[in-house]
Scaffold this active site. Sequence first.
Site, PDB file in Angstrom:
ATOM      1  N   ASP A  50     -38.099 -17.480 -21.931  1.00 42.29           N
ATOM      2  CA  ASP A  50     -38.724 -17.220 -22.561  1.00 42.29           C
ATOM      3  C   ASP A  50     -38.980 -17.563 -23.804  1.00 42.29           C
ATOM      4  O   ASP A  50     -39.442 -17.181 -25.684  1.00 42.29           O
ATOM      5  CB  ASP A  50     -39.644 -16.028 -23.212  1.00 42.29           C
ATOM      6  CG  ASP A  50     -38.106 -15.162 -23.471  1.00 42.29           C
ATOM      7  OD1 ASP A  50     -37.121 -15.355 -23.688  1.00 42.29           O
ATOM      8  OD2 ASP A  50     -38.643 -13.686 -23.524  1.00 42.29           O
ATOM      9  N   SER A  51     -37.448 -18.634 -24.500  1.00 44.42           N
ATOM     10  CA  SER A  51     -37.163 -19.402 -25.260  1.00 44.42           C
ATOM     11  C   SER A  51     -38.269 -20.604 -25.338  1.00 44.42           C
ATOM     12  O   SER A  51     -38.161 -21.116 -26.346  1.00 44.42           O
ATOM     13  CB  SER A  51     -35.628 -19.801 -25.182  1.00 44.42           C
ATOM     14  OG  SER A  51     -36.025 -20.899 -23.328  1.00 44.42           O
ATOM     15  N   ASP A  89     -38.670 -16.040 -16.386  1.00 42.22           N
ATOM     16  CA  ASP A  89     -37.923 -14.606 -17.713  1.00 42.22           C
ATOM     17  C   ASP A  89     -39.311 -13.640 -18.190  1.00 42.22           C
ATOM     18  O   ASP A  89     -40.077 -14.317 -18.230  1.00 42.22           O
ATOM     19  CB  ASP A  89     -37.189 -15.731 -18.260  1.00 42.22           C
ATOM     20  CG  ASP A  89     -36.785 -15.015 -19.454  1.00 42.22           C
ATOM     21  OD1 ASP A  89     -36.144 -13.597 -19.288  1.00 42.22           O
ATOM     22  OD2 ASP A  89     -36.612 -15.584 -20.446  1.00 42.22           O
ATOM     23  N   GLU A 121     -33.748  -8.765 -19.871  1.00 48.31           N
ATOM     24  CA  GLU A 121     -32.888  -8.429 -21.074  1.00 48.31           C
ATOM     25  C   GLU A 121     -32.411  -7.194 -20.547  1.00 48.31           C
ATOM     26  O   GLU A 121     -33.848  -6.159 -20.366  1.00 48.31           O
ATOM     27  CB  GLU A 121     -33.524  -8.652 -22.127  1.00 48.31           C
ATOM     28  CG  GLU A 121     -33.546 -10.060 -22.225  1.00 48.31           C
ATOM     29  CD  GLU A 121     -34.028 -11.192 -23.796  1.00 48.31           C
ATOM     30  OE1 GLU A 121     -33.755  -9.874 -24.675  1.00 48.31           O
ATOM     31  OE2 GLU A 121     -34.665 -11.806 -23.978  1.00 48.31           O
ATOM     32  N   GLU A 188     -25.125 -12.806 -23.073  1.00 47.81           N
ATOM     33  CA  GLU A 188     -24.847 -14.134 -24.023  1.00 47.81           C
ATOM     34  C   GLU A 188     -24.723 -13.488 -25.693  1.00 47.81           C
ATOM     35  O   GLU A 188     -24.504 -12.383 -25.464  1.00 47.81           O
ATOM     36  CB  GLU A 188     -26.881 -14.524 -24.267  1.00 47.81           C
ATOM     37  CG  GLU A 188     -27.051 -14.721 -25.472  1.00 47.81           C
ATOM     38  CD  GLU A 188     -28.408 -15.088 -25.228  1.00 47.81           C
ATOM     39  OE1 GLU A 188     -29.656 -15.199 -24.271  1.00 47.81           O
ATOM     40  OE2 GLU A 188     -29.480 -16.039 -26.361  1.00 47.81           O
TER      41      GLU A 188
HETATM   42  O1  KIV Z   1     -35.278 -17.074 -23.028  1.00 41.83           O
HETATM   43  C1  KIV Z   1     -33.746 -17.834 -22.236  1.00 41.83           C
HETATM   44  O2  KIV Z   1     -34.143 -19.412 -22.490  1.00 41.83           O
HETATM   45  C2  KIV Z   1     -32.838 -17.207 -22.164  1.00 41.83           C
HETATM   46  C3  KIV Z   1     -31.783 -18.133 -22.171  1.00 41.83           C
HETATM   47  C4  KIV Z   1     -30.959 -17.898 -23.351  1.00 41.83           C
HETATM   48  C5  KIV Z   1     -31.089 -17.183 -21.554  1.00 41.83           C
HETATM   49  O3  KIV Z   1     -33.167 -16.687 -22.196  1.00 41.83           O
END
Ligand code: KIV
Length: 281
Positions: A50-51, A89, A121, A188
């Site tokens: 979700d980044s 994610d 998460e 993280e």
């Molecule tokens: O959303 C993402 O890219 C992540 C990574 C930084 C582990 O959760």
Amino acid sequence: MLQPDSEKRTVLNLGQKKTRGEKITAVTAYDFPTARVAADAGIDIILVGDSLGMVLQGHENTMKVTMDEMIYHTAMVTRAEPPALVVGDMPYGSFHVSIEKSVENACRFIKEGGAEAVKLEGGRKRFRTIEALLNAEIPVMGHLGLTPQSVHQLGGFKVQGKLREEACEIFADALELEKLGVFAIVLESIPLELAKKISERLSIPTIGIGAGPFCNGQVLVFPDLVGLTNLYLPKFIRKYADTHALWLKALGDYIRDVQNGTFPNDQESYHLLKDIDEFLQ
Ligand code: KIV
């Protein structure tokens, strides 16, 4: 017999990598071409993170990313058929309302996105949800330490586990996540000493980002890794290329060639087989 790099990665053989002492490589990808490059490079895990809310959509955090957006990007990645394990994610709000809704959303990653696992998460607050996903036959990757979806509660993107109480909580959550049955845990932005202790204690792999060299694998956000933007990056990111500079030069050359009339040239144009005046009569 498949070459090692094209062998399909599974939650099982990734676990075996840890047992053999081999490091696991992971990267984020949000689209077909990036997933193809990751496949050609022999990456073990592609995380559709979700980044993307920050590095693609330009938001200041990940909170606004929706399930529909995550499914859209996950499907682009899985269409590339990478040997890597594709992990979707779960975005903010997709596993916070009810256990039923969380299972439904996780199933969408598998059925509509084509993902092979999901990541979510959080520690103790999420144990029951994780248990339900595992009961629905969905492999789950945990995520402890700095959990960006908690940015408002944490008061910013800060290193976690520096204080004794925080470190003990992260350590205990990691042990419990393994007991529940997650196949790996992202750690993280935590001190390397804590990441080392967790990695030694668990039999499942730890995948670090800003968690030092002792994790069983590493993950980086792809646009950061290739230097796609020239914005501020935290110190744990190593930029392996300067794509921003490369693209900037390419666009500068293109602008110059269009403006001075050297693009397109004769070879880059189509020709009639007859003289134009004869042709138009
Ligand atoms: O959303 C993402 O890219 C992540 C990574 C930084 C582990 O959760």
